[in-house]
Design a protein around this motif. Structure first.
Motif, PDB file in Angstrom:
ATOM      1  N   PRO A  52      37.041   9.967  41.736  1.00  9.15           N
ATOM      2  CA  PRO A  52      37.147  11.423  42.525  1.00  9.15           C
ATOM      3  C   PRO A  52      37.429  12.568  41.466  1.00  9.15           C
ATOM      4  O   PRO A  52      38.026  12.373  40.602  1.00  9.15           O
ATOM      5  CB  PRO A  52      38.256  10.949  43.359  1.00  9.15           C
ATOM      6  CG  PRO A  52      39.214   9.918  42.525  1.00  9.15           C
ATOM      7  CD  PRO A  52      38.283   9.193  41.946  1.00  9.15           C
ATOM      8  N   VAL A  53      37.086  13.862  42.109  1.00  7.33           N
ATOM      9  CA  VAL A  53      37.451  14.873  41.482  1.00  7.33           C
ATOM     10  C   VAL A  53      38.818  15.466  41.585  1.00  7.33           C
ATOM     11  O   VAL A  53      39.420  15.215  42.773  1.00  7.33           O
ATOM     12  CB  VAL A  53      36.586  15.960  41.810  1.00  7.33           C
ATOM     13  CG1 VAL A  53      36.735  17.372  40.982  1.00  7.33           C
ATOM     14  CG2 VAL A  53      34.979  15.618  41.760  1.00  7.33           C
ATOM     15  N   ALA A  54      39.467  15.725  40.544  1.00  7.40           N
ATOM     16  CA  ALA A  54      40.930  16.039  40.726  1.00  7.40           C
ATOM     17  C   ALA A  54      41.050  17.395  40.059  1.00  7.40           C
ATOM     18  O   ALA A  54      41.181  17.510  38.823  1.00  7.40           O
ATOM     19  CB  ALA A  54      41.730  15.171  39.570  1.00  7.40           C
ATOM     20  N   PRO A  55      40.933  18.407  40.970  1.00  9.93           N
ATOM     21  CA  PRO A  55      40.883  19.855  40.203  1.00  9.93           C
ATOM     22  C   PRO A  55      42.142  20.095  39.589  1.00  9.93           C
ATOM     23  O   PRO A  55      43.175  19.507  39.973  1.00  9.93           O
ATOM     24  CB  PRO A  55      40.795  20.778  41.778  1.00  9.93           C
ATOM     25  CG  PRO A  55      40.351  19.627  42.730  1.00  9.93           C
ATOM     26  CD  PRO A  55      40.881  18.455  42.397  1.00  9.93           C
ATOM     27  N   ARG A  56      42.164  20.867  39.042  1.00  7.40           N
ATOM     28  CA  ARG A  56      43.427  21.558  38.059  1.00  7.40           C
ATOM     29  C   ARG A  56      43.388  23.233  38.096  1.00  7.40           C
ATOM     30  O   ARG A  56      42.563  23.510  38.806  1.00  7.40           O
ATOM     31  CB  ARG A  56      43.089  21.008  36.522  1.00  7.40           C
ATOM     32  CG  ARG A  56      41.922  21.502  35.991  1.00  7.40           C
ATOM     33  CD  ARG A  56      41.732  20.681  34.722  1.00  7.40           C
ATOM     34  NE  ARG A  56      40.232  20.900  34.274  1.00  7.40           N
ATOM     35  CZ  ARG A  56      39.864  21.759  33.469  1.00  7.40           C
ATOM     36  NH1 ARG A  56      40.606  22.599  33.139  1.00  7.40           N
ATOM     37  NH2 ARG A  56      38.747  22.120  33.303  1.00  7.40           N
ATOM     38  N   SER A  57      44.377  23.515  37.386  1.00  6.73           N
ATOM     39  CA  SER A  57      44.561  25.194  37.410  1.00  6.73           C
ATOM     40  C   SER A  57      44.107  25.782  35.982  1.00  6.73           C
ATOM     41  O   SER A  57      44.565  25.230  34.963  1.00  6.73           O
ATOM     42  CB  SER A  57      46.011  25.429  37.760  1.00  6.73           C
ATOM     43  OG  SER A  57      46.291  26.735  37.585  1.00  6.73           O
ATOM     44  N   VAL A  58      43.359  26.738  36.189  1.00 12.06           N
ATOM     45  CA  VAL A  58      43.009  27.556  34.945  1.00 12.06           C
ATOM     46  C   VAL A  58      43.272  29.039  35.140  1.00 12.06           C
ATOM     47  O   VAL A  58      42.558  29.461  36.323  1.00 12.06           O
ATOM     48  CB  VAL A  58      41.316  27.500  34.702  1.00 12.06           C
ATOM     49  CG1 VAL A  58      40.935  28.163  33.587  1.00 12.06           C
ATOM     50  CG2 VAL A  58      41.172  25.856  34.272  1.00 12.06           C
ATOM     51  N   GLN A  59      43.929  29.790  34.345  1.00 11.99           N
ATOM     52  CA  GLN A  59      44.308  30.996  34.555  1.00 11.99           C
ATOM     53  C   GLN A  59      43.477  31.978  33.646  1.00 11.99           C
ATOM     54  O   GLN A  59      42.975  33.098  33.895  1.00 11.99           O
ATOM     55  CB  GLN A  59      45.914  31.351  34.326  1.00 11.99           C
ATOM     56  CG  GLN A  59      46.709  30.908  35.398  1.00 11.99           C
ATOM     57  CD  GLN A  59      46.892  29.318  35.237  1.00 11.99           C
ATOM     58  OE1 GLN A  59      46.895  28.836  34.151  1.00 11.99           O
ATOM     59  NE2 GLN A  59      46.937  28.565  36.322  1.00 11.99           N
ATOM     60  N   SER A  60      43.029  31.579  32.271  1.00 15.55           N
ATOM     61  CA  SER A  60      42.488  32.320  31.458  1.00 15.55           C
ATOM     62  C   SER A  60      41.764  31.270  30.577  1.00 15.55           C
ATOM     63  O   SER A  60      41.999  30.024  30.375  1.00 15.55           O
ATOM     64  CB  SER A  60      43.316  33.131  30.489  1.00 15.55           C
ATOM     65  OG  SER A  60      44.597  32.132  29.782  1.00 15.55           O
TER      66      SER A  60
ATOM     67  N   GLY B  10      36.324  41.354  27.321  1.00 16.47           N
ATOM     68  CA  GLY B  10      37.347  40.893  28.316  1.00 16.47           C
ATOM     69  C   GLY B  10      36.404  41.041  29.936  1.00 16.47           C
ATOM     70  O   GLY B  10      36.048  42.030  30.025  1.00 16.47           O
ATOM     71  N   PHE B  11      36.715  40.008  30.720  1.00 11.09           N
ATOM     72  CA  PHE B  11      36.258  39.997  32.115  1.00 11.09           C
ATOM     73  C   PHE B  11      37.206  39.455  33.009  1.00 11.09           C
ATOM     74  O   PHE B  11      38.025  38.752  32.786  1.00 11.09           O
ATOM     75  CB  PHE B  11      34.914  39.374  31.911  1.00 11.09           C
ATOM     76  CG  PHE B  11      33.729  39.843  31.494  1.00 11.09           C
ATOM     77  CD1 PHE B  11      33.040  40.704  32.098  1.00 11.09           C
ATOM     78  CD2 PHE B  11      33.476  39.546  30.204  1.00 11.09           C
ATOM     79  CE1 PHE B  11      31.808  41.192  31.380  1.00 11.09           C
ATOM     80  CE2 PHE B  11      32.498  40.000  29.242  1.00 11.09           C
ATOM     81  CZ  PHE B  11      31.629  40.994  30.038  1.00 11.09           C
ATOM     82  N   SER B  12      37.380  40.087  34.192  1.00 13.60           N
ATOM     83  CA  SER B  12      38.064  39.482  35.223  1.00 13.60           C
ATOM     84  C   SER B  12      37.306  38.984  36.292  1.00 13.60           C
ATOM     85  O   SER B  12      36.492  39.854  37.010  1.00 13.60           O
ATOM     86  CB  SER B  12      39.122  40.496  35.846  1.00 13.60           C
ATOM     87  OG  SER B  12      40.099  40.888  34.838  1.00 13.60           O
TER      88      SER B  12
ATOM     89  N   CYS C 250      43.376  33.091  20.810  1.00 14.13           N
ATOM     90  CA  CYS C 250      42.570  31.657  21.351  1.00 14.13           C
ATOM     91  C   CYS C 250      43.490  30.664  21.701  1.00 14.13           C
ATOM     92  O   CYS C 250      43.279  29.716  22.600  1.00 14.13           O
ATOM     93  CB  CYS C 250      41.597  31.232  20.228  1.00 14.13           C
ATOM     94  SG  CYS C 250      42.264  30.892  18.754  1.00 14.13           S
ATOM     95  N   ALA C 251      44.681  30.476  21.395  1.00 18.23           N
ATOM     96  CA  ALA C 251      45.525  29.510  21.630  1.00 18.23           C
ATOM     97  C   ALA C 251      46.343  29.582  22.664  1.00 18.23           C
ATOM     98  O   ALA C 251      47.188  28.802  23.289  1.00 18.23           O
ATOM     99  CB  ALA C 251      46.566  29.276  20.393  1.00 18.23           C
ATOM    100  N   LYS C 252      46.351  31.107  23.277  1.00 18.56           N
ATOM    101  CA  LYS C 252      47.174  31.256  24.652  1.00 18.56           C
ATOM    102  C   LYS C 252      46.513  31.336  25.852  1.00 18.56           C
ATOM    103  O   LYS C 252      46.988  31.213  26.886  1.00 18.56           O
ATOM    104  CB  LYS C 252      47.547  32.931  24.530  1.00 18.56           C
ATOM    105  CG  LYS C 252      48.108  33.374  22.961  1.00 18.56           C
ATOM    106  CD  LYS C 252      49.348  32.416  22.490  1.00 18.56           C
ATOM    107  CE  LYS C 252      49.724  32.848  21.320  1.00 18.56           C
ATOM    108  NZ  LYS C 252      51.070  32.214  20.922  1.00 18.56           N
ATOM    109  N   VAL C 253      45.072  30.932  25.792  1.00 20.75           N
ATOM    110  CA  VAL C 253      44.353  30.624  27.080  1.00 20.75           C
ATOM    111  C   VAL C 253      44.354  29.291  27.427  1.00 20.75           C
ATOM    112  O   VAL C 253      45.184  28.404  26.850  1.00 20.75           O
ATOM    113  CB  VAL C 253      42.968  30.912  26.866  1.00 20.75           C
ATOM    114  CG1 VAL C 253      42.720  32.348  26.465  1.00 20.75           C
ATOM    115  CG2 VAL C 253      42.295  30.031  25.630  1.00 20.75           C
ATOM    116  N   THR C 254      44.161  29.011  28.663  1.00 21.58           N
ATOM    117  CA  THR C 254      44.375  27.476  29.518  1.00 21.58           C
ATOM    118  C   THR C 254      43.198  26.747  28.816  1.00 21.58           C
ATOM    119  O   THR C 254      43.711  25.729  28.324  1.00 21.58           O
ATOM    120  CB  THR C 254      43.880  27.656  30.779  1.00 21.58           C
ATOM    121  OG1 THR C 254      44.758  28.628  31.561  1.00 21.58           O
ATOM    122  CG2 THR C 254      44.135  26.347  31.379  1.00 21.58           C
ATOM    123  N   GLU C 255      42.174  26.937  28.451  1.00 22.37           N
ATOM    124  CA  GLU C 255      41.270  26.303  27.715  1.00 22.37           C
ATOM    125  C   GLU C 255      40.245  27.215  27.229  1.00 22.37           C
ATOM    126  O   GLU C 255      39.898  28.251  27.476  1.00 22.37           O
ATOM    127  CB  GLU C 255      40.620  25.168  28.733  1.00 22.37           C
ATOM    128  CG  GLU C 255      39.638  25.844  29.783  1.00 22.37           C
ATOM    129  CD  GLU C 255      39.363  24.758  31.012  1.00 22.37           C
ATOM    130  OE1 GLU C 255      40.149  23.594  30.827  1.00 22.37           O
ATOM    131  OE2 GLU C 255      38.313  24.851  31.627  1.00 22.37           O
TER     132      GLU C 255
END
Length: 970
Positions: free
Chosen positions: A276-284, A333-335, A370-375
């Motif tokens: 099953p797909v297990a969603p996660r959280s991505v902020q950046s 940058g993009f939002s 690059c180390a401050k983003v979620t992925e």
């Protein structure tokens, strides 16, 4: 005996299946992956990249005359053997190169050539040795064939020659896993209307689901319990495809294969169902988009579909877009708000694909943005053409999406796995599964251990895991922990014996080792040699005569081994020159050079020189000049002297006299003025006259017409650099690394241009790649050493140059040891930094400073260029008169390619000197267009005031005479 085949086949590519499930979803889909799931059962054939075929001198195309295809289906795997027969309708022998990609999961497990009606299997050799043997053997007009892999999953077949109006046969074997649903698909796309003979055999009652081009085909039970079918067509026309579905076995099964005295196993573990797909959280997220030249060949539509699903799952996210080429470009940058990523999508679709690929730019330190983003999301084919650093770990998950046929999946899998990310191949898995894996939480991998087995390797597809290894006991068991935590244990009892299991295990193990290729290079080479695989360290070679195998210490196929070992015993009993003897010979060269350097020469005008009688010629064809003793070398016949009288030498009409616009360089009392190359191609004039703001756009406009031409990128880069656009100039120049993967001639040109542009740090990594490709050529080490020196690393420079001095080289490179030794001693004597020379033979340490040294090198093998230097006396130094009256000396003539040819003058007479080059000829079987020439003028050589000026030119036609430039001694 009949001459050799030419290429491997356009048809090979058409016969390598590539299938994916196309996602049909979009922004209006109800859920991130619903539309993709609806498409999971749709199968389509991805058009493969056409093979790049190079054939010189073919007035009529080489024709595919007959094809025999044998398909063996067993237990989830297929082995396809292709036998191709070619016909050369031309009146001359030809040589050709064919480059083609294999898909992830496909492995070449056999290669053979037909010799007088008998198939001769290829044998594995170290890659650099294979290249050396092939190129040296064709100089003797003998029949070699070589199969090698270049960067990524790209393969190249080199065969020489295809006899005039003759036929040649080649055999290739490809092993692969079936699709997850048990489907095997074989496209049969031929345009030459060959005779087609197709044979299919299966271990179970497989079903032929389609074969429209040939009509119905049914597999029937044959004696012995197997199933099979065959068909023959005299002139096959069409683009049909054979599709067979083998029943998927729902329970675990183990296949066994033997190699020598050892046994190997492959166990297939069916999966219980989709996780099953297990969603996660991505902020950046950092979105890294490979915008190099090869990036244009990716399937961008599939990539955008996956991104659409990604932003539906994570509708509010901050994105930094970074384009990766020869450098990493600044972030944009993009939002993304409520899943609206249209602005980012438009920016991606506007990407210009240009330049090489430098994975060194992926490095990410913990204190960087690059180390401050979620992925990080990386869209690339993985073909790293400029990077030199080992693979590193990303501080945040690195998710990779690959949608290219020509790619490097092993490298991409390693990059993602080390950072707890996933590597998705959109040509190998349905888009729905790719999106699920990208969006869902990372799953635990399958964990395996075994009793009675070792060296395990694991693969998986949609419905099964595959575990392979080497058996160490007859009572072996396998224990697997599934991602859901369940444990499965089973005895490794064989359900079938399959002979390709061992090479398949070895091929998978090589892929695993490539995660740290720079550390595992020797083990990769050993596996390739042991199992007969084409790897980054090994190639497959076929030679005609047992003497050719003996010459290079290559163990031949079994039928030739008895004769080989008999001849080898005789050969080994003979005396060979030791390293000490070689260094003694170099010391003698240095002694003769020292005697020339110490001799006082008159500076008055010379008396007219008669042509040297034949008795004064040494074995190499050079005339023996007073005070310059020449050692024996290769037996090149004496060529006629240039017809222009020495006292009245005029500049060749094809070359303009250097003008004040040639940017003279002043060094002490010597003024150097070199003739710049001015291309006459139509695009060049358009670029030269363009407004600064339009230059790059005009280059892009012209590029499609010259896409595969190194000359185009060289000319465009030169103009951009001259017009003050260094970043764009270097980007355009870096395309050379992407044109012909692992072509050392093209790579040398690239590195020379980096040096000319003042970037030795860029040249070093390219020369390092050349050294790995051609360790049998002294120029590989000399070029690298001089690049180190230009970058200020004089210790490594001297060590690289000493490699040229201490090793023995082919007779095509006469006294190259002395030339490198002079350069080494000059680095030490000019005293810019402290250099340790403890590694040197003390007899070889000597300082010989010069007023002027002129060095000519070129990129083409088997090519003869000659340097002429005319001094103020009208005295010309050339191959037939290598010593002038005032003491100007020319080094030994390099008639077999590359150079260097060196003019040396200790005390220069005041006045004007001219430098010219003569394109005498070549013996190349495959011509690459013009020959690129590099000329370097060094003043104050070996002194603290040493200065140099470098120029790169091109010669298009044999017998071209080019005025390179002038220098004036005040």
């Amino acid at each position: 005996m009949p001459k050799r085949l030419l290429l491997l086949l356009t048809v090979l590519l058409a016969s390598s299946p590539a299938e994916v499930t196309r996602a049909q979803g979009g922004r209006d889909a109800a859920s991130p992956v619903t539309a993709m799931r609806q498409a999971d059962t749709e199968v389509r054939t991805v058009p493969l990249v056409p093979p790049r075929l190079t054939v010189s001198g073919a007035q009529q195309p080489v024709r595919l005359q007959a094809v025999n295809v044998t398909v063996e289906l067993t237990s989830g795997f297929a082995r396809t053997t292709f036998e191709f027969e070619f016909h050369n309708p031309n009146a001359r022998a030809l040589e050709g190169d064919l480059e083609f990609p294999l898909l992830e999961g496909q492995a070449i497990t056999g290669f053979a050539l037909d010799l007088n009606g008998t198939w001769r299997d290829a044998v594995p050799v170290e890659k650099a040795l294979g290249q050396q043997v092939f190129e040296e053997v064709i100089r003797t007009q003998v029949d070699p064939a070589l199969l090698e892999v270049t960067r990524g999953n790209n393969y190249r077949v080199r065969v020489y020659p295809l006899a005039p109006r003759g036929n040649r046969r080649v055999r290739l074997e490809v092993t692969e896993a079936l699709r997850a649903d048990g489907t095997y698909r074989l496209p049969l796309l031929f345009t030459d209307q060959p005779r087609l003979h197709l044979v299919v055999s299966a271990a179970s009652p497989a079903t032929v689901t389609s074969f429209s081009a040939l009509g119905p085909l049914a597999l029937t039970l044959k004696p012995g319990g197997s199933y099979g079918a065959q068909t023959v067509r005299t002139k096959y026309v069409g683009s049909g495809a054979l599709e067979i579905r083998v029943p998927v076995v729902p329970r675990p099964q183990t296949l066994i294969g033997r190699h020598g005295t050892e046994q190997y196993f492959l166990t297939i573990l069916p999966k219980r169902g989709a996780a099953p797909v297990a969603p996660r959280s991505v902020q950046s997220v950092d979105l890294i988009w490979d915008a190099s030249g090869s990036g244009a060949r990716r399937k961008h539509a599939e990539e955008l579909v996956v991104l659409d699903a990604y932003f539906k799952a994570f509708p509010d996210v901050q994105v930094r877009l970074l384009r990766l080429r020869d450098v990493m470009e600044p972030a944009i940058g993009f939002s993304v708000v409520e899943g609206d990523w249209r602005e980012l999508r438009r920016e991606l679709q506007a990407t210009v694909y240009d330049g090489g690929t430098n994975f060194d730019a992926l490095a990410c330190a913990a204190n960087q943005p690059c180390a401050k983003v979620t992925e990080r999301l990386l869209f690339t084919d993985g073909l790293d053409t400029l990077g030199s650093a080992p693979l590193g770990r990303s501080p945040v998950p690195l998710q990779i999406v690959n949608a290219a046929v020509s790619s490097d999946p092993a490298r991409l899998n390693a990059l993602a796995g080390r950072s707890n990310g996933v590597s998705l191949n959109l040509l190998q898995q349905p888009a729905g599964e790719a999106a699920d894996r990208l969006i869902g939480a990372p799953q635990r991998p399958l964990e395996v251990e075994a009793s009675g087995a070792a060296q395990l390797t694991v693969r998986e597809d949609l419905r099964s895991w595959y575990v392979s290894g080497r058996l160490t006991s007859a009572d072996a068991t396998l224990r697997a922990r599934l991602p859901d935590g369940a444990v499965t244990q089973l005895a490794l009892t064989p359900t079938a014996n399959v002979d390709f299991i061992a090479p398949l295990w070895a091929a998978w193990t090589v892929e695993d080792l490539r995660a740290d290729e720079h550390l595992n290079r020797a083990e990769i080479r050993r596996l390739g040699e042991r199992f007969g695989l084409v790897t980054p360290g090994t190639s497959l070679l076929v030679l005609d005569r047992v003497e050719d195998y003996l010459r290079y210490d290559v163990t031949p196929p079994a039928p030739l081994q008895a004769q080989y070992h008999t001849l080898k015993q005789v050969r080994d009993a003979q005396n060979v020159r030791t390293d000490a003897e070689h260094l003694s010979a170099v010391q003698q060269m240095l002694s003769r050079y020292d005697a020339w350097w110490k001799r006082d020469f008159p500076k008055t005008a010379p008396e007219p020189k008669p042509e040297p009688p034949a008795a004064d010629l040494d074995a190499s064809g050079d005339s023996a000049s007073p005070g310059l003793e020449l050692s024996n070398g290769d037996s090149t016949p004496l060529r006629p002297a240039p017809v222009v009288p020495q006292a009245s030498r005029a500049a060749p009409s094809a070359a303009p006299t250097p003008s004040s616009s040639s940017a003279p360089a002043q060094s002490g009392a010597v003024t150097v003025q070199l003739q710049k190359w001015r291309p006459d191609a139509p695009y060049a004039e358009r670029l030269r006259t363009a407004a600064q703001a339009d230059l790059y756009r005009i280059y892009l406009d012209e590029r499609p017409s010259y896409e595969l031409s190194p000359a185009f990128y060289l000319d465009a880069a030169d103009i951009l650099l001259e017009r003050g656009l260094p970043d764009l100039g270097l980007r355009v120049l870096s395309n050379l690394a992407e044109l012909q993967l692992e072509n050392r001639a093209v790579l040398r040109i690239l590195a020379y241009r980096y040096l000319q542009a003042g970037h030795p740090e860029l040249a070093i990594s390219v020369f390092q790649a050349v050294e790995r490709l051609a360790p049998n050529e002294p120029q590989s080490y000399r070029d690298l050493g001089l690049a180190y020196a230009a970058a200020g690393d004089e210790q490594r420079a001297t060590e690289a140059l000493y490699t040229v001095v201490r090793r023995s080289w082919d007779g095509r490179f006469p006294e190259v040891e002395l030339l490198a030794l002079n350069e080494l001693n000059a680095i030490v004597s000019r005293g810019r930094m402290t250099v340790s020379t403890a590694f040197m033979d003390p007899r070889l340490k000597a300082a010989h400073p010069l007023d002027v040294r002129v060095v000519a090198t070129w990129d083409a093998d088997n090519t003869d260029l000659d340097m002429w230097v005319t001094d103020p006396n009208g005295d010309r130094v050339y191959y037939g008169a290598p010593l002038s009256t005032q003491g100007g000396q020319l080094s030994r003539d390099f008639t077999g390619g590359y150079g260097p040819e060196v003019f040396s003058l200790r005390d220069a007479k005041a006045g004007k000197y001219t430098i010219e080059m003569d394109y005498f000829g070549d013996n190349q079987q495959v011509l690459s267009g013009s020959v690129t020439l590099q000329v370097k003028v060094i003043t104050g050589f070996g002194t603290p005031g040493e200065r140099e000026q470098l120029i790169t030119l091109r010669l298009k036609d044999k017998k071209d005479q080019l005025l390179v430039g002038e220098f004036t001694v005040d």
